[in-house]
Design a protein around this motif. Structure first.
Motif, PDB file in Angstrom:
ATOM      1  N   GLN A 214       0.820  -1.209   0.000  1.00  0.00           N
ATOM      2  CA  GLN A 214       0.000   0.000   0.000  1.00  0.00           C
ATOM      3  C   GLN A 214       0.854   1.259   0.000  1.00  0.00           C
ATOM      4  O   GLN A 214       0.502   2.260  -0.640  1.00  0.00           O
ATOM      5  CB  GLN A 214      -0.962   0.014   1.196  1.00  0.00           C
ATOM      6  CG  GLN A 214      -0.296  -0.082   2.558  1.00  0.00           C
ATOM      7  CD  GLN A 214      -0.185  -1.517   3.037  1.00  0.00           C
ATOM      8  OE1 GLN A 214      -0.078  -2.425   2.229  1.00  0.00           O
ATOM      9  NE2 GLN A 214      -0.226  -1.709   4.352  1.00  0.00           N
ATOM     10  N   TRP A 215       1.996   1.198   0.696  1.00  0.00           N
ATOM     11  CA  TRP A 215       2.892   2.359   0.691  1.00  0.00           C
ATOM     12  C   TRP A 215       3.624   2.483  -0.637  1.00  0.00           C
ATOM     13  O   TRP A 215       3.999   3.589  -1.039  1.00  0.00           O
ATOM     14  CB  TRP A 215       3.882   2.263   1.846  1.00  0.00           C
ATOM     15  CG  TRP A 215       3.267   2.585   3.165  1.00  0.00           C
ATOM     16  CD1 TRP A 215       2.985   1.742   4.194  1.00  0.00           C
ATOM     17  CD2 TRP A 215       2.822   3.886   3.589  1.00  0.00           C
ATOM     18  NE1 TRP A 215       2.400   2.418   5.232  1.00  0.00           N
ATOM     19  CE2 TRP A 215       2.289   3.730   4.896  1.00  0.00           C
ATOM     20  CE3 TRP A 215       2.807   5.152   3.007  1.00  0.00           C
ATOM     21  CZ2 TRP A 215       1.757   4.801   5.609  1.00  0.00           C
ATOM     22  CZ3 TRP A 215       2.283   6.213   3.714  1.00  0.00           C
ATOM     23  CH2 TRP A 215       1.771   6.040   4.995  1.00  0.00           C
TER      24      TRP A 215
ATOM     25  N   VAL B  79       1.329   4.499  -2.707  1.00  0.00           N
ATOM     26  CA  VAL B  79       1.419   5.907  -2.306  1.00  0.00           C
ATOM     27  C   VAL B  79       2.656   6.550  -2.915  1.00  0.00           C
ATOM     28  O   VAL B  79       2.604   7.666  -3.455  1.00  0.00           O
ATOM     29  CB  VAL B  79       1.447   6.033  -0.766  1.00  0.00           C
ATOM     30  CG1 VAL B  79       1.744   7.473  -0.343  1.00  0.00           C
ATOM     31  CG2 VAL B  79       0.123   5.579  -0.171  1.00  0.00           C
TER      32      VAL B  79
END
Length: 330
Positions: free
Chosen positions: A289-290, A293
């Motif tokens: 998920q990072w 980002v």
């Protein structure tokens, strides 16, 4: 060295690629290992093939959000056709045909119906992903592919992984078409000013349709390579976020999102940058998920640099054209 080669090797994108390659090796001792570099090349080649098609669409002023779904559906169909006992070439030809049909559907929604590219391809992204899940009942299809087909992913050509050679060949063919063929000039003309291109006699809708078909075709090729490597068709997981990675590669490569300006070699370098960044994140244990980002941040920075560079170029041109810059008295 030719002028074109100098532009590639001295461009800011290529220098960023070299710097990133060095920094990644200093950060992680595993990055420069032969096995890891081969993984980087294979992964970057898949995204790169999709990015080349995306680059053509964006040059013409469009965008294609369906590429990841097309790759997933292609792999699922290839696996099912192989298990059905169809002729050997069928499990390659049928998935590619389906990919082309999706490209035609994208082009139809945008050119005939008049939907915005973002909306039209978003619809197909959802429909195609759902169709793959319905087709497979939401389950992966495992297939023991023959060696000639697995060669697409695991083979070697002139000492290089087959996906890398395919990626480079597609880039070269696309560069030739955009640089030396009429359709290439038409793609740039439509992206720069669609109205002017239409008034000049360019068949805008036909060219746009061709760009979406080409993008879907390359997404289908990437899907075949992926299913050959995985030995299965994964309609739910395969190709996820490929559209983001492809757009990131194109933007990092210097192609303007509004169309009309960019280079296929820029997208080539951009795909390698995305591949290195993704691999480094994995080596450092960064959560997926990072990673998304961070990739979104990379796109934001690339777009910001484009905006700054475009305005700085305009300001410099106006300054050069002003009487003061020519030594005249104000």
């Amino acid at each position: 060295m030719s002028a074109a080669a100098k532009r590639v090797f001295l461009s800011g994108n290529f220098l960023v690629l070299v710097a990133l390659f060095v920094v990644a090796g200093l950060i992680s001792p595993y990055f420069w290992t032969t096995e890891n570099l081969l993984n980087v090349i294979r992964a970057a080649s898949l995204i790169g093939i999709v990015a080349i098609g995306m680059n053509v669409v964006i040059l013409a002023g469009g965008i294609d959000l369906s590429v990841g779904s097309v790759a997933a559906l292609t792999g699922a169909i290839a696996a099912s056709v192989w298990l059905s006992g169809a002729p050997p070439l069928a499990f390659v030809a049928i998935p590619i045909l389906v990919a082309v049909l999706v490209g035609l559907a994208n082009g139809f929604l945008i050119t005939a119906i008049g939907l915005q590219p973002f909306v039209g391809t978003l619809i197909l992204m959802t429909v195609v992903r759902g169709a793959g899940l319905v087709y497979t009942n939401g389950q992966p299809i495992y297939a023991d592919y023959p060696e000639p087909f697995r060669f697409l992913s695991n083979g070697w050509i002139l000492g290089l992984p087959a996906p890398a050679v395919i990626f480079f060949a597609i880039t070269l063919v696309t560069w030739y078409a955009l640089k030396w063929r009429v359709i290439g000039r038409q793609v740039y003309a439509i992206g720069a000013n669609e109205t002017a291109a239409r008034l000049s006699g360019v068949q805008v809708n036909r060219v746009k349709l061709a760009t979406y078909v080409y993008s879907a075709l390359l997404a289908g090729v990437a899907g075949l390579i992926l299913t050959a490597r995985m030995g299965s068709g994964e309609p739910g997981q395969a190709g996820q976020f490929w559209e983001l990675d492809a757009i990131a590669a194109v933007v990092i490569g210097g192609t303007a999102l509004q169309g009309g300006k960019g280079s296929v070699w820029g997208a080539f370098v951009g795909a390698l940058i995305i591949g290195i960044v993704s691999n480094l994140f994995n080596l450092l244990g960064v959560a997926p998920q990072w990673q998304q980002v961070a990739k979104g941040g990379i796109i934001l920075i690339a777009v910001g640099l484009q905006y700054f560079n475009d305005h700085a170029r305009v300001a410099w041109t106006m300054f050069r054209a002003s009487p003061r810059s020519e030594g005249a008295k104000p």
